[in-house]
Motif scaffolding. Structure first.
Motif, PDB file in Angstrom:
ATOM      1  N   ASN A 105      30.686 -37.152  84.343  1.00 27.16           N
ATOM      2  CA  ASN A 105      30.339 -36.123  83.356  1.00 27.16           C
ATOM      3  C   ASN A 105      29.297 -35.182  83.947  1.00 27.16           C
ATOM      4  N   PRO A 106      29.687 -33.967  84.353  1.00 24.97           N
ATOM      5  CA  PRO A 106      28.715 -33.048  84.962  1.00 24.97           C
ATOM      6  C   PRO A 106      27.682 -32.525  83.985  1.00 24.97           C
ATOM      7  N   ASP A 107      27.882 -32.775  82.680  1.00 28.28           N
ATOM      8  CA  ASP A 107      26.925 -32.346  81.667  1.00 28.28           C
ATOM      9  C   ASP A 107      25.962 -33.444  81.261  1.00 28.28           C
ATOM     10  N   SER A 108      26.001 -34.570  81.955  1.00 34.43           N
ATOM     11  CA  SER A 108      25.104 -35.681  81.633  1.00 34.43           C
ATOM     12  C   SER A 108      23.647 -35.234  81.714  1.00 34.43           C
ATOM     13  N   ILE A 109      22.826 -35.683  80.752  1.00 35.98           N
ATOM     14  CA  ILE A 109      21.403 -35.319  80.782  1.00 35.98           C
ATOM     15  C   ILE A 109      20.669 -36.026  81.913  1.00 35.98           C
ATOM     16  N   VAL A 110      21.329 -36.989  82.569  1.00 37.08           N
ATOM     17  CA  VAL A 110      20.695 -37.680  83.689  1.00 37.08           C
ATOM     18  C   VAL A 110      20.653 -36.789  84.929  1.00 37.08           C
ATOM     19  N   LEU A 111      21.610 -35.857  85.067  1.00 38.26           N
ATOM     20  CA  LEU A 111      21.656 -35.009  86.255  1.00 38.26           C
ATOM     21  C   LEU A 111      20.386 -34.171  86.431  1.00 38.26           C
ATOM     22  N   PRO A 112      19.972 -33.395  85.416  1.00 39.24           N
ATOM     23  CA  PRO A 112      18.759 -32.589  85.613  1.00 39.24           C
ATOM     24  C   PRO A 112      17.514 -33.421  85.860  1.00 39.24           C
TER      25      PRO A 112
ATOM     26  N   THR B 276      18.649 -46.902  99.108  1.00 36.81           N
ATOM     27  CA  THR B 276      19.190 -46.969  97.761  1.00 36.81           C
ATOM     28  C   THR B 276      18.390 -47.996  96.990  1.00 36.81           C
ATOM     29  N   GLN B 277      18.315 -47.824  95.687  1.00 38.12           N
ATOM     30  CA  GLN B 277      17.534 -48.734  94.871  1.00 38.12           C
ATOM     31  C   GLN B 277      18.371 -49.931  94.441  1.00 38.12           C
TER      32      GLN B 277
ATOM     33  N   ASN C  62      16.323 -43.520  87.550  1.00 33.93           N
ATOM     34  CA  ASN C  62      15.108 -43.415  88.349  1.00 33.93           C
ATOM     35  C   ASN C  62      15.415 -43.026  89.787  1.00 33.93           C
ATOM     36  N   ALA C  63      16.411 -42.154  89.956  1.00 35.38           N
ATOM     37  CA  ALA C  63      16.813 -41.753  91.310  1.00 35.38           C
ATOM     38  C   ALA C  63      15.653 -41.135  92.068  1.00 35.38           C
ATOM     39  N   ARG C  64      14.722 -40.505  91.353  1.00 32.30           N
ATOM     40  CA  ARG C  64      13.580 -39.869  92.028  1.00 32.30           C
ATOM     41  C   ARG C  64      12.767 -40.865  92.848  1.00 32.30           C
ATOM     42  N   LYS C  65      12.844 -42.146  92.505  1.00 28.74           N
ATOM     43  CA  LYS C  65      12.049 -43.148  93.215  1.00 28.74           C
ATOM     44  C   LYS C  65      12.565 -43.428  94.621  1.00 28.74           C
ATOM     45  N   VAL C  66      13.722 -42.853  94.966  1.00 26.21           N
ATOM     46  CA  VAL C  66      14.246 -43.086  96.310  1.00 26.21           C
ATOM     47  C   VAL C  66      13.304 -42.507  97.359  1.00 26.21           C
ATOM     48  N   ARG C  67      12.553 -41.458  96.997  1.00 27.57           N
ATOM     49  CA  ARG C  67      11.548 -40.929  97.935  1.00 27.57           C
ATOM     50  C   ARG C  67      10.477 -41.980  98.227  1.00 27.57           C
ATOM     51  N   GLN C  68      10.140 -42.757  97.201  1.00 30.63           N
ATOM     52  CA  GLN C  68       9.138 -43.806  97.387  1.00 30.63           C
ATOM     53  C   GLN C  68       9.643 -44.871  98.342  1.00 30.63           C
ATOM     54  N   LEU C  69      10.947 -45.166  98.292  1.00 29.09           N
ATOM     55  CA  LEU C  69      11.517 -46.141  99.222  1.00 29.09           C
ATOM     56  C   LEU C  69      11.353 -45.663 100.660  1.00 29.09           C
ATOM     57  N   ALA C  70      11.698 -44.401 100.901  1.00 29.74           N
ATOM     58  CA  ALA C  70      11.579 -43.861 102.253  1.00 29.74           C
ATOM     59  C   ALA C  70      10.124 -43.802 102.693  1.00 29.74           C
ATOM     60  N   GLY C  71       9.233 -43.401 101.787  1.00 31.83           N
ATOM     61  CA  GLY C  71       7.819 -43.323 102.125  1.00 31.83           C
ATOM     62  C   GLY C  71       7.221 -44.671 102.464  1.00 31.83           C
ATOM     63  N   ASN C  72       7.620 -45.701 101.726  1.00 34.57           N
ATOM     64  CA  ASN C  72       7.117 -47.047 102.027  1.00 34.57           C
ATOM     65  C   ASN C  72       7.684 -47.574 103.333  1.00 34.57           C
ATOM     66  N   ALA C  73       8.931 -47.217 103.636  1.00 32.70           N
ATOM     67  CA  ALA C  73       9.493 -47.619 104.926  1.00 32.70           C
ATOM     68  C   ALA C  73       8.716 -46.978 106.067  1.00 32.70           C
ATOM     69  N   VAL C  74       8.340 -45.710 105.900  1.00 30.05           N
ATOM     70  CA  VAL C  74       7.537 -45.023 106.911  1.00 30.05           C
ATOM     71  C   VAL C  74       6.167 -45.678 107.024  1.00 30.05           C
TER      72      VAL C  74
END
Length: 433
Positions: free
Chosen positions: A124-131, A317-318, A325-337
């Motif tokens: 569903n491209p209109d899902s409120i999860v996308l934005p 990937t989480q 909570n897709a935004r938290k994927v940056r935290q995964l990469a940052g913690n790996a670094v």
């Protein structure tokens, strides 16, 4: 000439960003192309025209092109949100809004294997999860297909979706398997049964078990689907953690010529050289450092760093609520670094590595002349969660930097207490003097 847009002019210029691509010059910024060996381009300009990157250089000047001053900011490709259910999972606890999995049969007793199941048909491209994901710099995700209780170890097919509002996937489909201790209940409670069933499926696909036989597990469409993946024409993502299971997976995939990637891989570092030799990418949750189950006894925060040091392509990937909570994927990469992974590999794990792994590198993953302009301008280092996405372009279109979450935030921040009954939004607390 450069036409600088700031403040209200900039907001007005991109107010209709969801409707069409705009030409724009992003100037004086730190450009991280995410290309292999691409390095960092300090104080560079990136010109976007007709939805694509038209030029990269210094001091670019184009008559009448609006300009954004990126001084002090970082420009990267739009990020990979991980393997998620964005667009096929609205409310996790409400089954009517969750299309990510197929429930068929009665476990190992009456297993029905439907690899032809394709979750992208429910997107569903209109899902409120996308934005919610998009305003955090997430530009694409791999839709995951899974099995509910009573399903099979083969969850079905997913695909890469760009979060630009388009309804269709880009690139080839991906098949999902769940193996190891968590999926043993689907195969007679023994993980040994998983390899027995997989070998039977190979025999069916290759005609060694007649389709009309009583023991056949696949429909004609299922045989056709698996034939493609079992001949190496498609990527198979396998969810597993334990090193012993990963070893068996490597042997099985090499024996049958199956192109695999691993999602999870908490103990994958123990087989890093073997994974590198087999060219198997691993998508890790780098926050898994304590065992949640017996398949993760050797979990470590250095998993990503050890894998990459051995030559394995590492993505992220989480393992939890990845869709919301897709935004938290940056935290995964940052913690790996923070635990030994080179910074450039951290960014690659959110851009180029998933794009190449899932066959969409022509569309997403790097900043290159001629490529689709899926870009994010950050306030600083995107692997530091203290920084935020200031502008997001997908296909050259400026995405509105708002979501259901930001609208709710602004609603309550703007509200002022009043003596009038009902003047406050619902659940808004009265001010305590």
């Amino acid at each position: 000439m450069r036409v600088l847009l700031t403040g209200g002019l900039l907001a007005g210029a991109f107010a209709c960003g969801g409707a069409m691509a705009q030409d724009v010059l992003i100037a004086n910024t730190k450009v991280h192309t995410a290309k292999a060996g691409g390095g960092v381009l300090e104080d560079y300009d990136v010109l976007v025209r007709d939805g694509r990157v038209a030029a990269i250089g210094r001091g670019l000047v184009f008559e009448g092109i609006p300009m954004i001053d990126g001084t002090g900011m970082w420009l990267t490709p739009a990020l990979f949100g991980g393997i998620t259910g964005i667009g096929i999972e609205e409310v996790s606890a409400e089954e009517a809004t969750n299309d990510a999995a197929l429930a068929l049969g009665d476990g190992a007793k009456d297993m029905v294997v439907r690899p032809e199941f394709d979750v992208t048909l429910a997107y569903n491209p209109d899902s409120i999860v996308l934005p919610v994901a998009r305003v955090e710099g997430i530009g694409f995700t791999l839709l995951s297909a899974g099995s509910r209780p009573g399903g099979s170890i083969i969850g079905g097919q997913g695909g890469v979706m760009r979060l630009d509002g388009s309804p269709d996937p880009v690139g080839p489909r991906t098949l999902f398997l769940s193996l190891g201790g968590g999926a043993a209940g689907l195969t007679g409670t023994s993980r040994a049964g998983q390899w027995m069933l997989l070998d039977q499926l190979v025999d069916e696909v290759r005609g060694r078990i007649p389709a009309e036989s009583g023991g056949a597990l696949l429909t004609p469409a299922g045989r056709s689907t698996l034939a493609r993946y079992f001949s190496g024409n498609g990527r198979v993502v396998v969810r597993m953690d334990r090193a012993a299971d990963i070893r068996q997976l490597l042997r099985w995939s090499q024996r049958h010529g199956v192109r695999i990637a691993i999602a999870g891989g908490a103990e994958a570092w123990r087989l890093a050289p073997e994974l590198a030799r087999a060219n198997v990418p691993v998508f890790v949750d780098s926050l898994v450092n304590l065992p949640n189950n017996f398949d993760q006894l050797a979990a470590t925060l250095e998993n990503a760093a050890r894998l990459r040091a051995a030559g394995v392509q590492v993505g992220f990937t989480q393992s939890g609520d990845a869709s919301h909570n897709a935004r938290k994927v940056r935290q995964l990469a940052g913690n790996a670094v923070a635990n030994g992974l080179p910074w450039e590999d951290g960014l690659a794990g959110l851009t180029r590595v998933p794009a190449e792994t899932f066959g969409v590198a022509d569309h997403v993953g790097t900043i290159e002349v001629g490529k689709t302009a899926d870009l994010v301008l950050w306030s600083g280092d995107p692997l530091d969660v203290a920084n935020t996405a200031r502008h997001v372009w997908l296909g050259g279109r400026a995405m509105p930097m708002r979501s259901r979450q930001t609208e709710l935030r602004d609603r309550y921040l703007r509200a002022e207490p009043s003596a009038e009954a009902g003047a406050l939004p619902r659940a808004y607390p009265a001010r305590v003097e």
